[in-house]
Design a protein around this motif. Structure first.
Motif, short mmCIF file in Angstrom:
data_model
loop_
_atom_site.label_atom_id
_atom_site.label_comp_id
_atom_site.label_asym_id
_atom_site.label_seq_id
_atom_site.Cartn_x
_atom_site.Cartn_y
_atom_site.Cartn_z
N VAL A 48 0.84 -1.20 0.00
CA VAL A 48 0.00 0.00 0.00
C VAL A 48 0.87 1.25 0.00
O VAL A 48 0.60 2.21 -0.73
CB VAL A 48 -0.95 0.00 1.22
CG1 VAL A 48 -1.63 1.34 1.40
CG2 VAL A 48 -1.98 -1.11 1.08
N LEU A 49 1.94 1.23 0.80
CA LEU A 49 2.84 2.38 0.85
C LEU A 49 3.50 2.63 -0.51
O LEU A 49 3.58 3.77 -0.97
CB LEU A 49 3.90 2.16 1.93
CG LEU A 49 4.91 3.29 2.13
CD1 LEU A 49 4.20 4.55 2.61
CD2 LEU A 49 5.97 2.88 3.12
N MET A 50 3.96 1.57 -1.15
CA MET A 50 4.58 1.74 -2.47
C MET A 50 3.57 2.27 -3.48
O MET A 50 3.90 3.13 -4.31
CB MET A 50 5.16 0.41 -2.95
CG MET A 50 6.36 -0.05 -2.16
SD MET A 50 7.70 1.14 -2.14
CE MET A 50 8.22 1.06 -3.81
N GLY A 51 2.34 1.79 -3.41
CA GLY A 51 1.30 2.28 -4.31
C GLY A 51 0.99 3.75 -4.07
O GLY A 51 0.82 4.52 -5.03
N LEU A 52 0.92 4.15 -2.81
CA LEU A 52 0.66 5.56 -2.50
C LEU A 52 1.81 6.45 -2.97
O LEU A 52 1.58 7.54 -3.51
CB LEU A 52 0.45 5.73 -0.99
CG LEU A 52 -0.86 5.23 -0.42
CD1 LEU A 52 -0.85 5.30 1.10
CD2 LEU A 52 -2.02 6.03 -0.98
N LEU A 53 3.04 6.00 -2.78
CA LEU A 53 4.19 6.78 -3.23
C LEU A 53 4.21 6.89 -4.76
O LEU A 53 4.47 7.97 -5.31
CB LEU A 53 5.49 6.17 -2.72
CG LEU A 53 5.75 6.32 -1.23
CD1 LEU A 53 6.96 5.51 -0.82
CD2 LEU A 53 5.92 7.78 -0.85
N LEU A 54 3.93 5.79 -5.43
CA LEU A 54 3.90 5.81 -6.89
C LEU A 54 2.81 6.74 -7.40
O LEU A 54 3.03 7.56 -8.30
CB LEU A 54 3.68 4.39 -7.42
CG LEU A 54 3.73 4.20 -8.92
CD1 LEU A 54 5.14 4.50 -9.43
CD2 LEU A 54 3.34 2.79 -9.29
N PHE A 55 1.63 6.65 -6.79
CA PHE A 55 0.54 7.55 -7.16
C PHE A 55 0.92 9.01 -6.92
O PHE A 55 0.66 9.88 -7.75
CB PHE A 55 -0.73 7.20 -6.36
CG PHE A 55 -1.82 8.22 -6.50
CD1 PHE A 55 -2.57 8.28 -7.66
CD2 PHE A 55 -2.09 9.12 -5.48
CE1 PHE A 55 -3.58 9.23 -7.80
CE2 PHE A 55 -3.09 10.06 -5.61
CZ PHE A 55 -3.83 10.11 -6.77
N GLY A 56 1.53 9.27 -5.78
CA GLY A 56 1.90 10.64 -5.45
C GLY A 56 2.91 11.22 -6.41
O GLY A 56 2.79 12.39 -6.81
N PHE A 57 3.91 10.44 -6.79
CA PHE A 57 4.93 10.95 -7.71
C PHE A 57 4.39 11.09 -9.13
O PHE A 57 4.70 12.06 -9.82
CB PHE A 57 6.18 10.08 -7.68
CG PHE A 57 7.04 10.30 -6.47
CD1 PHE A 57 7.55 11.54 -6.19
CD2 PHE A 57 7.32 9.26 -5.62
CE1 PHE A 57 8.34 11.77 -5.07
CE2 PHE A 57 8.11 9.45 -4.50
CZ PHE A 57 8.62 10.72 -4.23
N LEU A 58 3.60 10.13 -9.57
CA LEU A 58 3.07 10.20 -10.93
C LEU A 58 2.03 11.30 -11.10
O LEU A 58 1.90 11.89 -12.17
CB LEU A 58 2.50 8.85 -11.36
CG LEU A 58 3.52 7.73 -11.55
CD1 LEU A 58 2.82 6.44 -11.92
CD2 LEU A 58 4.55 8.11 -12.59
N GLY A 60 2.04 14.09 -9.35
CA GLY A 60 2.66 15.37 -9.06
C GLY A 60 2.35 15.91 -7.69
O GLY A 60 2.74 17.04 -7.36
N LYS A 61 1.65 15.16 -6.86
CA LYS A 61 1.33 15.61 -5.51
C LYS A 61 2.54 15.54 -4.58
O LYS A 61 2.59 16.21 -3.57
CB LYS A 61 0.17 14.83 -4.95
CG LYS A 61 -1.13 15.06 -5.69
CD LYS A 61 -2.26 14.27 -5.08
CE LYS A 61 -3.49 14.36 -5.92
NZ LYS A 61 -4.24 15.58 -5.73
N LEU A 62 3.49 14.67 -4.91
CA LEU A 62 4.75 14.59 -4.17
C LEU A 62 5.86 14.98 -5.13
O LEU A 62 5.89 14.55 -6.27
CB LEU A 62 4.99 13.16 -3.66
CG LEU A 62 3.98 12.57 -2.70
CD1 LEU A 62 4.30 11.13 -2.42
CD2 LEU A 62 3.93 13.36 -1.42
N GLY A 63 6.78 15.76 -4.66
CA GLY A 63 7.78 16.18 -5.60
C GLY A 63 9.11 16.34 -5.06
O GLY A 63 9.89 16.70 -4.52
#
Length: 63
Positions: A48-58, A60-63
Motif C-alpha cells: 500500500v505504501l509503495m502504491g501511494l508513493l507511486l501515485f503521489g509521484f506520478l 505530481g502531488k509529491l515532488g
C-alpha cells in the motif's frame, strides 16, 4: 496534504507491525501464528505504501 498524512499513517502501521512481530518472536512458542500474521500485515502495508508513493509521484502531488 491528505496523501502525506495517509503515507505517514501507513508507515507508522508498518513500524508497529514490525515491533509486534519482534515481540511475538521473542515471547511466543513455536506453535503460535501471530508472527506470520504480523509479517502478512507488514507486507500488505508495504505494498500500500509503495502504491501511494507511486501515485503521489506520478500525479505530481509529491515532488
Amino acid at each position: 496534504m491528505w496523501l502525506k498524512l495517509l503515507i505517514a499513517l501507513v508507515f507508522i502501521g508498518m513500524v508497529a507491525s514490525l515491533a509486534a512481530g519482534a515481540g511475538f518472536l521473542l515471547h511466543d512458542d513455536s506453535a503460535s501464528r501471530r508472527l506470520i500474521t504480523s509479517l502478512k500485515w507488514r507486507i500488505a502495508l508495504g505494498c500500500v505504501l509503495m502504491g501511494l508513493l507511486l501515485f503521489g509521484f506520478l500525479s505530481g502531488k509529491l515532488g
